[in-house]
Design an enzyme around this catalytic site. Sequence first.
Site, PDB file in Angstrom:
ATOM      1  N   ASP A  46     -18.342  22.547 -55.793  1.00  0.00           N
ATOM      2  CA  ASP A  46     -17.547  22.491 -54.482  1.00  0.00           C
ATOM      3  C   ASP A  46     -17.235  23.704 -54.050  1.00  0.00           C
ATOM      4  O   ASP A  46     -17.063  24.616 -54.638  1.00  0.00           O
ATOM      5  CB  ASP A  46     -16.469  21.233 -54.435  1.00  0.00           C
ATOM      6  CG  ASP A  46     -15.960  20.988 -53.211  1.00  0.00           C
ATOM      7  OD1 ASP A  46     -16.633  21.093 -52.300  1.00  0.00           O
ATOM      8  OD2 ASP A  46     -14.833  20.324 -53.248  1.00  0.00           O
ATOM      9  N   GLU A  47     -17.333  23.955 -52.607  1.00  0.00           N
ATOM     10  CA  GLU A  47     -16.725  25.071 -51.940  1.00  0.00           C
ATOM     11  C   GLU A  47     -17.499  26.410 -52.760  1.00  0.00           C
ATOM     12  O   GLU A  47     -16.754  27.320 -53.012  1.00  0.00           O
ATOM     13  CB  GLU A  47     -15.360  25.280 -52.076  1.00  0.00           C
ATOM     14  CG  GLU A  47     -14.550  24.232 -51.378  1.00  0.00           C
ATOM     15  CD  GLU A  47     -14.455  23.956 -49.992  1.00  0.00           C
ATOM     16  OE1 GLU A  47     -15.162  24.948 -49.222  1.00  0.00           O
ATOM     17  OE2 GLU A  47     -13.619  23.356 -49.417  1.00  0.00           O
TER      18      GLU A  47
ATOM     19  N   ARG B  96     -10.548  21.808 -37.868  1.00  0.00           N
ATOM     20  CA  ARG B  96      -9.566  20.927 -38.603  1.00  0.00           C
ATOM     21  C   ARG B  96      -9.389  19.653 -37.658  1.00  0.00           C
ATOM     22  O   ARG B  96      -9.046  18.664 -38.197  1.00  0.00           O
ATOM     23  CB  ARG B  96      -8.380  21.369 -39.107  1.00  0.00           C
ATOM     24  CG  ARG B  96      -8.337  22.455 -40.034  1.00  0.00           C
ATOM     25  CD  ARG B  96      -9.165  22.318 -41.412  1.00  0.00           C
ATOM     26  NE  ARG B  96     -10.462  22.817 -41.229  1.00  0.00           N
ATOM     27  CZ  ARG B  96     -11.619  22.298 -41.794  1.00  0.00           C
ATOM     28  NH1 ARG B  96     -11.551  21.335 -42.885  1.00  0.00           N
ATOM     29  NH2 ARG B  96     -12.722  22.830 -41.686  1.00  0.00           N
TER      30      ARG B  96
ATOM     31  N   GLN C  55     -16.961  29.275 -43.946  1.00  0.00           N
ATOM     32  CA  GLN C  55     -15.709  28.817 -44.305  1.00  0.00           C
ATOM     33  C   GLN C  55     -15.333  29.826 -45.532  1.00  0.00           C
ATOM     34  O   GLN C  55     -14.318  29.414 -46.240  1.00  0.00           O
ATOM     35  CB  GLN C  55     -15.638  27.190 -44.608  1.00  0.00           C
ATOM     36  CG  GLN C  55     -15.551  26.569 -43.317  1.00  0.00           C
ATOM     37  CD  GLN C  55     -15.246  25.044 -43.530  1.00  0.00           C
ATOM     38  OE1 GLN C  55     -14.177  24.703 -43.834  1.00  0.00           O
ATOM     39  NE2 GLN C  55     -16.309  24.187 -43.371  1.00  0.00           N
TER      40      GLN C  55
ATOM     41  N   LYS D  68     -19.219  16.583 -46.499  1.00  0.00           N
ATOM     42  CA  LYS D  68     -19.235  17.536 -47.898  1.00  0.00           C
ATOM     43  C   LYS D  68     -19.022  16.794 -48.990  1.00  0.00           C
ATOM     44  O   LYS D  68     -19.582  16.566 -50.004  1.00  0.00           O
ATOM     45  CB  LYS D  68     -18.838  18.680 -47.670  1.00  0.00           C
ATOM     46  CG  LYS D  68     -18.828  19.605 -48.554  1.00  0.00           C
ATOM     47  CD  LYS D  68     -17.920  21.015 -48.321  1.00  0.00           C
ATOM     48  CE  LYS D  68     -16.485  20.676 -48.229  1.00  0.00           C
ATOM     49  NZ  LYS D  68     -15.650  20.643 -49.408  1.00  0.00           N
ATOM     50  N   THR D  69     -17.793  16.381 -48.963  1.00  0.00           N
ATOM     51  CA  THR D  69     -17.042  15.460 -50.201  1.00  0.00           C
ATOM     52  C   THR D  69     -17.702  14.157 -50.480  1.00  0.00           C
ATOM     53  O   THR D  69     -18.061  13.893 -51.516  1.00  0.00           O
ATOM     54  CB  THR D  69     -15.721  15.488 -49.956  1.00  0.00           C
ATOM     55  OG1 THR D  69     -14.854  16.550 -49.535  1.00  0.00           O
ATOM     56  CG2 THR D  69     -15.034  15.167 -50.912  1.00  0.00           C
TER      57      THR D  69
END
Length: 779
Positions: free
Chosen positions: A243-244, A640, A274, A59-60
């Site tokens: 983002d997010e 994670r 998330q 994603k980033t």
Amino acid sequence: MQRLSGAGTWALPYNRNAFVTTLSVASGNLLEGLNEQQRLAVTLPQQSALILAGAGSGKTRVLTTRIAWLIQTGQIGPQSLLAVTFTNKAAREMLTRISAMLPIDTRGMWIGTFHGLCNRMLRAHHRDAGLPQTFQILDSQDQLSLIKRLLRTMGVDDEKLPPRDLQYFINGNKEHGRRAAQVDAFDEHSRRLTELYAEYDRQCDREGVVDFAELLLRSFELLSRNEVLRAHYQRRFVHILVDEFQDTNRLQYRWLRLLAGSDNAIFAVGDDDQSIYAFRGASAQNMFEFERDFARGAVIKLEQNYRSHANILDAANALIRHNHRRLGKDLWTSEGKGEPLRLYEAATDLEEAAYILDEVRHLRAEGVRLSEIALLYRSNAQSRVLEHALFNAGLPYRVYGGLRFFERQEIKHALAYLRLVANPADDGALLRVINLPARGVGARTLEQLQEAARMRGVSLWQSACSTPLAGKAGAGVAGFVQLIEQLQRECRDLSLPAIVERTIERSGLIAYYETERDGADRIENLNELVTAATGFEAEGGGFDASQDAVPGEAPPGAPDTPLHALESFLAHAALEAGEHQAQAGADALQLMTVHAAKGLEFHTVLVSGLEEGLFPHENSRGQDDGLEEERRLMYVALTRARRRLYLTFAQSRMLHGQTRYNVASRFLPEIPEGLVQRVNDARAARGSWSPSSWPGSDRAGDSMRGSRREPAASARAGAGGFADPAFPFRVGQNVMHAKFGPGVIVSAEGRGADARVQVNFRSSGLKWLALEYAKLTPA
DNA sequence: ATTAGTGGTGTTTTT
DNA sequence: CACCACTAAT
């Protein structure tokens, strides 16, 4: 389009055509190694799109590469984009990555958190926003104490109206873009709350302070009211990247929509699975709406996970499938299955900690770096026991979250002095330190001061300045006023670190803490604050406002005055409570809440405290969607891990000063048994409380070494049995009570004569009952 | 005016 | 347990 004068704030600095040749070459490098979906996302034309990016799907990388690609291909200049994140960490990460990809100065770019960017906008246009140039930012603590103060002066009984309720009410409304005047109050109570909300806003205005939600609301209102500014920013930010996105609240969404206008492209990256901030107004609903309003079918799913082994991923997928409201997405990996997940059931929280310690030591011996191991928990309070064990074992660890640097009381005190230097109308700051260290200003004096201020409708500071009860010089209120005035004078020609140093010194805080018992650490922290100021200045003092000039407007602030530097520093302190921890660089075990772990990844993850009531947290039960949010949180925790994942829980745990008995989290049986290996050793058999109610505990195929005796009668999936005659009930059981009628046992604690159960009664809700007295019968 | 001590209470997650 | 708010004693 008319060319703007000045620094070329928004106009495209490059000739688009000149870049056609470099495009293919340059972008070739950027796009290397991206999969098809990622590449598609990165190279989308100027249009809005929703990127559904699963955990570990890059994603980033997509977000930052998109930015780099837009700039490198000459489509836009760095100043024509706005990228917004939720955490400072994410913003920094983005800046770092962009700097690595492109040789550009990122400091003038509008990349930051919602709050940071709104702060920036409000600083630049404080006049239009109706704020003093030196407006200060209240963190939640500050906000709460202002509310308490307000309730006091309004004569509201805080028994009847807990300050927290009002805080929640205010923030909730602000997050929906509602001022007091726009709140629908249908009953007496909400009318009262609304009145207080209005009064709260007036008080903030008087003091020149804004809370977190206000930053956004103010900025939103500024843009909607002021056409010139809106047009300016809409012309400037051709590309808006978020983002997010699943964590945006309603107001943030509207803010984005306003900035985007009708022509700009919003590139929203998010993962509905998330979404873990609904409790503070985040609404994954925004994702649905965004697709409808902007993306219109331009949805790209990133489902290939590059992080975890398949077992871990399968476990996470299976878990999250229990949620209903989902956009739908399944992660896959080309990696092998890897190790099974390890499940450990401890008798007590202490034993859980001991097990974790053991395993971490083994991992370390196997060559896994401690910084690659994360120990996660649902709530901060759980870290105590773990820390204790780690500390005694001499194992290096680092706790994230908890009390942060800028939230420590001595730092808050020092900051209060600094805030008064910048903005003496800040009543909260004044009250905090007017008598700290003691200056002989007591409750009586303060009362008079507040009364005088209220009568004249002025700040406490103004009241203090003109009060006849000033007394002898150098002491009391007068002494305090002189101190602040002197600091204000001196600070005009000092550097930021010097201002901080001088203020701390003159405030008398050091001397004060020298007399305190545990003052040494606090003094050290005060010195650390000077260091922080030095570092802040060295890094350029926050954002570079030189590019924020708006044509036809006065230049923002007076950029290079010391006062300006102080303002920036104070804003920084409020917005970024501080990754300022000791031993930051050292190789240490990473302790944090699951919330804090979002966006991070580790070789090994240990999720502890997987018990009903803790995780899922009992408070989540009342909220609608509460349980689903907890499950998403669990999903975040699982995803994670790259290679190894531990799940641990304890049958009993010390919490709030008393021992509580819990059963295994309902999330555990949602993970397919084939992926999990139970690793209980003999320890767990000792002193066991009663049956494990993990429904999977008696399934065949589980490697239950040292398995505990459980009667065959109870061996039915979905219903842990009961072996302990002292505890004839189990969680989940339907019961009947003579007075309350039918209900379901939701949790239990104690044994024998102390045994209590919590029952959710159909008619009267949750109640704790002592088994010895309550006439409960199975139903 | 200040401090020490007491009792009652509430507790998730964070910009 | 930990943090308050309030009271009693200095």
